[in-house]
Design a protein around this motif. Sequence first.
Motif: not given
Length: 504
Positions: A319, A396, A392, A322, A2
């Motif tokens: 967020l 991850d 992000l 994602y 991200g």
Amino acid sequence: MGEEYVSDDFTACVRREFPALAHKAYLDTACIGVAPLRAVRAVTDLAQGMQYCPAESGTAMHGRLNELRAQARPLAARLIGAEASDIALTESATHGLKIALESLPLRAGDQVLIPDLEFIQMGVMWQQLKDRGITVRTVPHDEAGRIGVDAVRAELTRDVKVVALSSVQWTNGYRADLAALSELCRRRDIWLVVDAAQHLGALPLNVRRTPVDILVCGGHKWLCSPFGTGFLYLDPAARPRLRRPLAGFFAAEPPARTWGEAFLRPDLTPLQDYEFSEDAYAWETGGTGNYPGAVGLSAALSLLLELRPQRVEAHLRTLTDYLTEGLDRLRLTVVSPRDPRHRSGIITFTTGRPSADAALMGSLLAAGVAVSVRFTSGVGGVRVSCHLYNTLRDLDALLEATEDWQRRPRRNGRPTGHPQPRRSAAAQVVRQRALIDALDDDLMGLITARDGVSRGIRRSRFEGAMSRTDLAREREVVERFHHRLGQNGTRLALELLRMCRGDT
């Protein structure tokens, strides 16, 4: 991986307020939030000030503490578009709900509706009214884990007097259509009681545009208050119809300008007619309050208002989008709603088996990614809470650790071996340095406060025609530091004394 996307001022403010999270993937705010630096300092300053009782008397100090506590009301009101007079301060959402239950004018034969996905506390508290002849029924969720307006409408009978629900459900993050529920309840003259503990701080809510009769919210989750605090909103139109709870004298109007002045009157007696305000604070306990919690709540609310609820919501939307895409790539089932109108800061996903969900949670915790597993009425899984301080990179970390768990060899369906630590030693050092920086900030603040107190002492000694320095007192200080810290303590004490002598 991200990329960062929020504005520089938002990011800078968050990094400044949450230094310990710089390299920690904390994704468990739905359980308990992380306190910002300003809230911790507010509590620390209050506690340290109590050592000196800076007011001229205990009575004056108590009045000052009540004033500090009251500053949380207008901030909470701004957050939801209400007036300060509509806000009562509580210890938690549970405390607010208790006041609501005791205040509603319910009679034997009345019914209460709650969703079957509700947080356990909601069921525990309402069910205790059954000895008064009040029945609690649940509204069933659909196959997608939703509690729609039509489902509520289908359960309404003439005996239903209250619809009580969380505006965001705790297991799957389902965000209710409060506007439609508000209209439905008002048309049928049904009380609407809302628990916004999983909503406020993450998502905007305006009670002027979306009227509710009673709203409760705890401070320790998405509001990021460091201690047990919360608030209760009472619609001004609803207050005349509510029973007033038993309360202490701080909830009553003083028979003088202040209670401190009332205590000076010889005609004051315990048994006399007291007037109570029509404001919501009359529903508070009315005794000595949780002052550290209140100043922490005020500071935390000031941060949320500074960052603006709409910006926080936009951050969370990025967020959660994602995260949902990443979970889809890993072929995991997203339990939370995908419709933006019903999404919140909570994204829950499942492997398909509760035992595997619990195992995955354990693996994530071992990898330094904080999440929870929650279930209610068969709905739930691994619950991920995305808040304003998350990035992000945190997601991850979660996705990488989850993929690592999926790849591990299995025996009887269970992964074997131990997860590898995600962070390198260098990353751990960076995280620990962030904690050092936060502690150094506190130390510098304490030194500044100490210098201020020392200046006051020097001024008082000058006005009293005493010597500028009390060597016996300085020896006491050095000895105390030496006793705790040895020779390093002696050197530190001497340096502090030097720094704080200054000029008067």
